[in-house]
Enzyme design. Sequence first.
Site, PDB file in Angstrom:
ATOM      1  N   LYS A 210      17.837  60.640 -24.205  1.00  0.00           N
ATOM      2  CA  LYS A 210      17.181  61.051 -22.957  1.00  0.00           C
ATOM      3  C   LYS A 210      17.581  62.479 -22.601  1.00  0.00           C
ATOM      4  O   LYS A 210      16.764  63.288 -22.180  1.00  0.00           O
ATOM      5  CB  LYS A 210      17.551  60.074 -21.819  1.00  0.00           C
ATOM      6  CG  LYS A 210      16.878  58.716 -21.984  1.00  0.00           C
ATOM      7  CD  LYS A 210      17.472  57.654 -21.071  1.00  0.00           C
ATOM      8  CE  LYS A 210      16.905  56.279 -21.405  1.00  0.00           C
ATOM      9  NZ  LYS A 210      17.570  55.187 -20.672  1.00  0.00           N
TER      10      LYS A 210
ATOM     11  N   GLN B  29      21.976  53.756 -16.314  1.00  0.00           N
ATOM     12  CA  GLN B  29      21.863  53.133 -17.644  1.00  0.00           C
ATOM     13  C   GLN B  29      22.428  51.707 -17.574  1.00  0.00           C
ATOM     14  O   GLN B  29      23.588  51.501 -17.235  1.00  0.00           O
ATOM     15  CB  GLN B  29      22.626  53.986 -18.683  1.00  0.00           C
ATOM     16  CG  GLN B  29      22.451  53.516 -20.117  1.00  0.00           C
ATOM     17  CD  GLN B  29      21.014  53.607 -20.614  1.00  0.00           C
ATOM     18  OE1 GLN B  29      20.311  54.568 -20.337  1.00  0.00           O
ATOM     19  NE2 GLN B  29      20.566  52.591 -21.333  1.00  0.00           N
TER      20      GLN B  29
ATOM     21  N   ASP C  20      13.089  55.081 -12.925  1.00  0.00           N
ATOM     22  CA  ASP C  20      13.041  53.899 -13.796  1.00  0.00           C
ATOM     23  C   ASP C  20      12.192  52.788 -13.181  1.00  0.00           C
ATOM     24  O   ASP C  20      11.885  51.797 -13.843  1.00  0.00           O
ATOM     25  CB  ASP C  20      14.466  53.370 -14.026  1.00  0.00           C
ATOM     26  CG  ASP C  20      14.953  53.638 -15.441  1.00  0.00           C
ATOM     27  OD1 ASP C  20      14.110  53.889 -16.314  1.00  0.00           O
ATOM     28  OD2 ASP C  20      16.180  53.579 -15.657  1.00  0.00           O
TER      29      ASP C  20
END
Length: 286
Positions: free
Chosen positions: A52, A96, A119
């Site tokens: 990422k 994460q 997200d």
Amino acid sequence: MQILDGKALSQKIEEEVKKGVKEFKISTGSVPGLAVVLVGHDAASQAYVSMKKKACDRVGFYSVTHEMPEDISQEAIENTITMMNKNPNIDGILIQLPLPAQIDTTKILELVDPSKDVDGFHPYNVGRLTTGLDGFVPCTPLGVMELLKEYNIDVKGKNCVVVGASNIVGKPMASLLLNANATVEICHIFTDDLTKHTLGADILFVGVGVINLIKENMVKQDAIIIDIGINRTESGKLVGDVDYENVSQKCSYITPVPGGVGPMTIAMLLSNSLKAAKINAKEKIK
Ligand code: NAD
């Protein structure tokens, strides 16, 4: 059989985002900023965060990774998120997952400012997705929808079967399909006779994490197969949840692993982050 090439499409999207970043810089004088919270030393999580970060660098984002030890406290993560929520240089915040057992993940995800929730995991954005309103949509299912669009595959009226019902893959995938007027069935670990369901699929979406879960006898002739699973074999090879070798002989389209849904996930993270930066820039002007 035709391959749904997520790698090629993700590169195209990346180029578009790169162009968008240049335009954003001209109009605002700043670049989109993404912050990542990485807790512990899980090898897969570290690899994803590194991918990422590289993608952010390629398109010209500002990005920062907050690396924290495995035994970090709830309060310390919460303080970091509160700080990032307030930081005008940060447009997107990504936690994460998974977080260590001592951490209340729900509480952490709920703390992220919904306008920075790139997200799409905050209940506010989940609610907007289920009601068909604009918001941030989880990157993996969003990437699948973009891939289908690229190949002119319309899900409207199609029997879509989603195997796997997690909050980050299966459930948002099902919501997106329903919003696009597909007939949707969701299967999971407690589904009785999985084959009975998968055989009815015009389009089969599989995000489970079990190597070779879907075999040739479980899919209809000429079905479209979307393999979202990412697994590593004992020899270290990356494979999906579908028995690619045999199922690919029978279906009309299929996503390979690697090179299918995986790269689309990162492309959608970039695209969601640019979207967040544009929203936040408008808020700053107000
Ligand atoms: P998860 O463990 O949270 O959820 C798995 C789901 O599969 C659950 O709903 C469970 O009920 C179901 N399931 C488990 N065994 C089953 C079985 N035998 N039959 C039917 N259903 C079963 O996992 P997740 O986070 O949703 O990830 C699923 C897979 O997708 C993993 O392989 C993961 O690596 C992959 N993934 C890929 C991407 C990507 O970018 N391509 C992104 C996220 C996750």
